[in-house]
Design a protein around this motif. Structure first.
Motif, short mmCIF file in Angstrom:
data_model
loop_
_atom_site.label_atom_id
_atom_site.label_comp_id
_atom_site.label_asym_id
_atom_site.label_seq_id
_atom_site.Cartn_x
_atom_site.Cartn_y
_atom_site.Cartn_z
N TRP A 311 37.76 76.69 -7.64
CA TRP A 311 38.06 76.46 -6.22
C TRP A 311 38.56 75.04 -5.99
O TRP A 311 39.31 74.78 -5.04
N HIS A 316 41.02 75.03 -2.49
CA HIS A 316 40.08 75.48 -1.47
C HIS A 316 38.97 74.46 -1.23
O HIS A 316 38.49 74.31 -0.10
N TYR A 320 39.01 73.92 2.40
CA TYR A 320 38.33 75.08 2.98
C TYR A 320 36.83 75.09 2.73
O TYR A 320 36.15 76.03 3.11
N ARG A 370 32.77 84.23 4.21
CA ARG A 370 33.16 82.97 4.85
C ARG A 370 32.05 82.54 5.80
O ARG A 370 31.53 83.36 6.57
#
Length: 647
Positions: A311, A316, A320, A370
């Motif tokens: 990741w 990400h 994120y 998420r």
């Protein structure tokens, strides 16, 4: 006002391409009168070089000017913001000790945060609304004036409006602040507002709620009063009807009524699917699996939990991580995947690919997690655990346009099969956000490729600046449901960056290694959310091909119990989704009960049906289709299924 030449004329360009010349500064209101007295009567504000201003704004330089009337795109926001002031004035009259914080316009209306003890409740709203109408009838002019910051702080402090004083004090010392007045009421605001309260007619107060000052839970709790405002009474009535319809169609209520699913605190934002709801979910999945096959996709499955290092390489972690769930085991850190794309790249990388094999299309019903804020969760529409009809196409840059065009045609067919025709689908392109990976040159290429593909399909689209993903622009598909609401579902994104970051390569025609472009695509998007959209679109009365139970067999008396069981088994053998109810209840009671469950067909078997080997077919709406053999009924149901499911 006649056009007059002077040493320093002011040239005003109007939206129709015409121009007016003035020999001295002119207000927006005077310009409207010069254009025509009828326009002056309906003018709400002006728009000068893209900036909204009051009617008394003085134009003293050359400018592009629009007169804002109720037909202008910005009219609603002005009306709604003005209604927030109207409501505040009404509350101040009824509760002189009320202190006012923030009162903006929002989608469909406005709100105001108010400090008042005891706080306002919904029982107070009719009285406040009546006072608002009284102020409208008074036709109070609305004026404004500019003040140095410290004067504005003093003004509101002396009136006991400490929140307004605090807001003013936090602004730059050299900034002039605008105070708006209508009668005895004054507010700190940027504006613009309507010139007179008589222009505010179509409004209604909706509800009260709690809201922390500045949205910080460490601050005092204020009372928030919500209202809705529209240009005309017909618009207001239509909006209130939509709200009533939305409440009737609420997937959370219907999900409970129809026994589809439930949510509970032990798994916030995650769905407990019941048998009927899961059957609906699986029906959608089964349909979408045919879509994969029709589009040349190979279905794959990537791990749910992957080492953190992946990741970080994918980007990400930097862009994120606040929305991701993490875990650890044996001194290694992992993340639950929020997206499927890095996993699909790993599958692509497992073996050297030739350009001759491209495009390669992978599809996965990929479960993602998420970490959405708890306040944003909403039934199965906004969840923390969801599954996507996800897919990734690895291709050359030259293949992008054809692949996007093929995806578009496929997506439109899917939406049509689910009940959304072309007029119900809006196509938009979300462009580069401020926080993103990659150079402007890469973004230019990606955005232009998406535009070219839509042109190839003869599609009209809207552009959404700043709303792309951090790694790519995207085409979005927005569905308009039965009551006019828009839902964003499908998307396709042209990603030049992530394949390179994760080392995806193919061998080109010159035997050189190249990085493929990756197209991220989904048609329904979140399966959970799409299921909720369908429930609300159809108000729970799903088309027969989607309904988790397509028919129920009902016996009239115990004498037909064995025959009803035979019918049930035979229809199951014909691949219909059928249940049976042989309870010792009157047939009218059983029919009413299953109508409430919104089952498409009720198959009644009495003594005549048993003797003839048929069933009496009734629809949910009460239509009597007469008697049918079991094969004839199965054919009838099959004709209502989309072609790709074997109709």
């Amino acid at each position: 006002m006649d056009q007059v030449s002077s040493q320093h004329p002011i040239a005003i360009a109007l939206p129709d391409g015409s121009q007016r010349i003035f020999d001295q500064p002119v207000t927006v209101a005077a310009l409207a009168r010069d254009i025509g007295p009828e326009l002056a009567k309906v003018a709400l504000a002006g728009k000068i070089d893209g900036r909204l201003v009051e009617l008394d704004y003085l134009i003293d330089v050359d400018a592009n000017v629009e007169i804002v009337t109720d037909k202008h795109a910005d009219a609603l926001s002005i009306i709604r913001h003005s209604c927030a002031h109207l409501m505040a004035q009404a509350i101040a009259r009824l509760h002189p000790d009320a202190q006012f914080a923030m009162g903006p316009a929002i989608d469909d209306g406005f709100y105001y945060d108010i400090a008042l003890s005891p706080p306002l409740s919904e029982e107070d709203l009719p009285r406040i609304e009546a006072e608002m109408h009284a102020i409208v009838a008074e036709a109070i002019p609305v004026s404004h004036s500019a003040h140095p910051r410290d004067d504005a702080v003093r003004f509101f402090s002396e009136r006991g409006q400490m929140y307004k004083a605090q807001i003013a004090a936090e602004l730059p010392a050299d900034q002039l602040l605008t105070i708006y007045r209508q009668g005895e009421f004054a507010d700190l605001c940027r504006g613009p507002h309507v010139p007179n309260t008589r222009l505010l007619r179509a409004f209604k107060l909706m509800k009260t709620a709690g809201a922390y000052w500045r949205g910080d839970a460490n601050n005092v709790m204020l009372c928030r009063v919500y209202g809705t405002a529209w240009l005309h009474d017909d618009d207001l009535r239509a909006h209130l009807h939509r709200l009533k319809e939305a409440q009737r169609r609420d997937h959370r209520t219907l999900g409970k009524q129809l026994d589809y699913f439930h949510m509970q605190d032990e798994a916030p934002g995650m769905v407990f699917w019941h048998p009927r709801g899961w059957r609906l979910w699986q029906t959608i999945e089964h349909y979408m699996r045919h879509v994969y096959i029709d589009g040349g996709y190979q279905e794959v499955k990537a791990p749910q939990v992957v080492d953190l290092s992946l990741w970080k390489r994918s980007g990400h972690w930097d862009n994120y991580k606040d929305n991701m769930f993490f875990t650890a085991s044996e001194n290694r850190e992992y993340a639950l995947k929020p997206m499927n794309c890095p996993g699909h790249i790993q599958i692509f990388k497992h073996g050297l690919r030739s350009y001759r094999a491209l495009p390669i299309r992978y599809g996965e019903f990929g479960a993602c997690h998420r970490d959405e804020p708890s306040g944003a969760l909403h039934g199965i529409m906004r969840v923390r655990a969801f599954t996507q009809d996800d897919g990734h196409i690895f291709c050359t840059e030259e293949q992008i346009e054809d692949e996007v065009a093929a995806f578009h045609r496929q997506a439109m067919r899917v939406y049509r099969d689910f009940g959304f025709d072309g007029d119900s689908v809006a196509v938009k392109i979300a462009l580069r956000p401020a926080r993103r990976l990659g150079s402007d040159d890469v973004w230019d290429r990606a955005e232009n490729t998406l535009r070219d593909a839509l042109r190839k399909c003869d599609v009209q689209w809207e552009e959404l600046p700043g709303e792309g993903a951090f790694y790519s622009p995207k085409i979005e598909y927005h569905l308009k449901d039965a009551i006019g609401r828009e839902w964003q579902v499908g998307t396709i994104q042209a990603d030049y960056l992530m394949p390179e970051k994760l080392g995806a390569e193919y061998v080109d025609v010159h035997s050189e290694r190249r990085t493929p472009v990756m197209l991220h695509r989904a048609i329904v998007g979140s399966m959970e959310r799409f299921t909720g959209i369908l429930i609300e679109h159809y108000a729970g009365q799903l088309p027969v091909w989607l309904a988790p139970i397509q028919a129920i067999v009902l016996n009239v008396t115990d004498a037909q119990q064995a025959y009803a069981a035979d019918v049930h088994r035979a229809l199951l053998g014909l691949h219909l989704r059928v249940e049976i109810d042989t309870r010792n209840e009157k047939i009218g009671y059983k029919v009413r009960e299953h109508v409430l469950q919104k089952l498409p067909y009720l198959l009644v078997v009495g003594e005549r049906e048993r003797a003839a080997g048929v069933v009496s077919v009734r629809t949910h709406a009460g239509q009597d289709l007469g008697t049918m053999t079991l094969d004839a009924f199965a054919d009838h149901v099959q004709r209502e299924c989309p072609e790709r499911l074997g109709r």
